[in-house]
Design an enzyme around this catalytic site. Structure first.
Site, PDB file in Angstrom:
ATOM      1  N   HIS A  83       6.071  -8.216  -8.106  1.00  0.00           N
ATOM      2  CA  HIS A  83       5.304  -9.392  -7.683  1.00  0.00           C
ATOM      3  C   HIS A  83       3.829  -9.338  -8.089  1.00  0.00           C
ATOM      4  CE1 HIS A  83       8.714 -10.752  -5.272  1.00  0.00           C
ATOM      5  NE2 HIS A  83       8.786  -9.542  -4.730  1.00  0.00           N
TER       6      HIS A  83
ATOM      7  N   HIS B  46       5.145  -7.254   4.264  1.00  0.00           N
ATOM      8  CA  HIS B  46       6.298  -7.124   3.366  1.00  0.00           C
ATOM      9  C   HIS B  46       5.827  -7.262   1.922  1.00  0.00           C
ATOM     10  CE1 HIS B  46      10.741  -8.365   2.363  1.00  0.00           C
ATOM     11  NE2 HIS B  46      10.294  -7.383   1.614  1.00  0.00           N
TER      12      HIS B  46
ATOM     13  N   GLN C 141       6.782  -3.457  -5.048  1.00  0.00           N
ATOM     14  CA  GLN C 141       6.101  -4.714  -4.755  1.00  0.00           C
ATOM     15  C   GLN C 141       5.095  -5.056  -5.855  1.00  0.00           C
ATOM     16  OE1 GLN C 141       6.568  -7.031  -2.196  1.00  0.00           O
ATOM     17  NE2 GLN C 141       8.439  -5.844  -1.873  1.00  0.00           N
TER      18      GLN C 141
ATOM     19  N   VAL D 128       9.328   0.149   6.183  1.00  0.00           N
ATOM     20  CA  VAL D 128       9.955   0.166   7.505  1.00  0.00           C
ATOM     21  C   VAL D 128      11.351   0.774   7.446  1.00  0.00           C
ATOM     22  CG1 VAL D 128      10.748  -1.284   9.424  1.00  0.00           C
ATOM     23  CG2 VAL D 128       8.596  -1.811   8.256  1.00  0.00           C
TER      24      VAL D 128
END
Length: 227
Positions: free
Chosen positions: A115, A60, A111, A98
């Protein structure tokens, strides 16, 4: 200008310099390496997955985090080396989108932007971010599906005890406590995510701080967790 005025000016300039430096340097305490179990991630999502999920834990995200206070997000980048195209075949396997398999690159970009940019200096740039995740999942064997399988815990869709899942992960991470996320739907509680935590230099596993507290919809019960 008198002495008092000069002191005031020096103080103001110093404060401005400190403010500028602090705004470009974002601190964090540790990394969360979070993996999601594809069928449960699809079941818990308001929008159904378009494609059949695989019975695997896939990445993830890798998230710089703080033990106290909010986690850093959307930080300034220092080195603008972009993600190499040659990494994408591996990323599609270990880090798929997903929920929308037609848009892996959008998922990866979000992402990184949200992050990965905050992982400096451990994470040097965008390419380093994705190379690091590939290394963690494959070379360093931080693949949660494999760790569970080594403990004879397979995705059979049966109910399991929390302690059995925790112990399996601890056996694969130098006895460090993972963070588990569960979600209940139609009276069935599924294991949705497992997070492994490491120090800010990514040198050692640590016990994951900030578990889900009692009353959280993501708290895993002691028994009857489906995986």
């Amino acid at each position: 200008m008198g002495i008092t005025g000069m002191v005031y000016m020096v103080t103001m300039v110093f404060s401005l310099i400190v403010l500028i430096l602090s705004s470009s340097t974002v601190g964090f305490d540790y990394f969360q390496f979070t993996q999601q179990y594809q069928p449960a991630a699809c079941n818990s999502n308001p929008t159904p997955c378009n494609d059949p999920p695989d019975k695997l834990f896939t990445v993830h995200g890798l998230w710089p985090s703080n033990k106290v206070g909010g986690d850093p997000e959307y930080c300034k980048t220092r080195n603008h080396r972009k993600r190499a195209k040659k990494l994408e075949p591996q990323l599609e396997i270990i880090w798929p989108n997903v929920l929308d398999r037609t848009n892996h690159t959008g998922f990866w970009s979000r992402q990184w932007t949200k992050h990965g940019t905050c992982g400096y200096p451990t994470i040097q740039n965008e390419n380093d971010y994705f190379e690091t995740v590939i290394k963690m999942y494959i070379t360093e064997k931080q693949n949660v599906s494999r760790i569970l399988s080594n403990a004879k815990i397979e995705p059979d869709g049966i109910s399991r005890a929390l302690v059995d899942i925790q112990n399996a992960i601890r056996n694969g991470t130098n006895d460090k406590i993972p963070k588990l996320k569960c979600q209940k739907k139609n009276r069935v509680t599924e294991l949705v995510e497992i997070t492994l935590c490491s120090d800010k230099n990514r040198a050692h596993f640590i016990d994951c701080p900030n578990p889900f507290l009692p009353g959280s919809p993501y708290l895993c019960p002691t028994n009857n967790i489906q995986y």
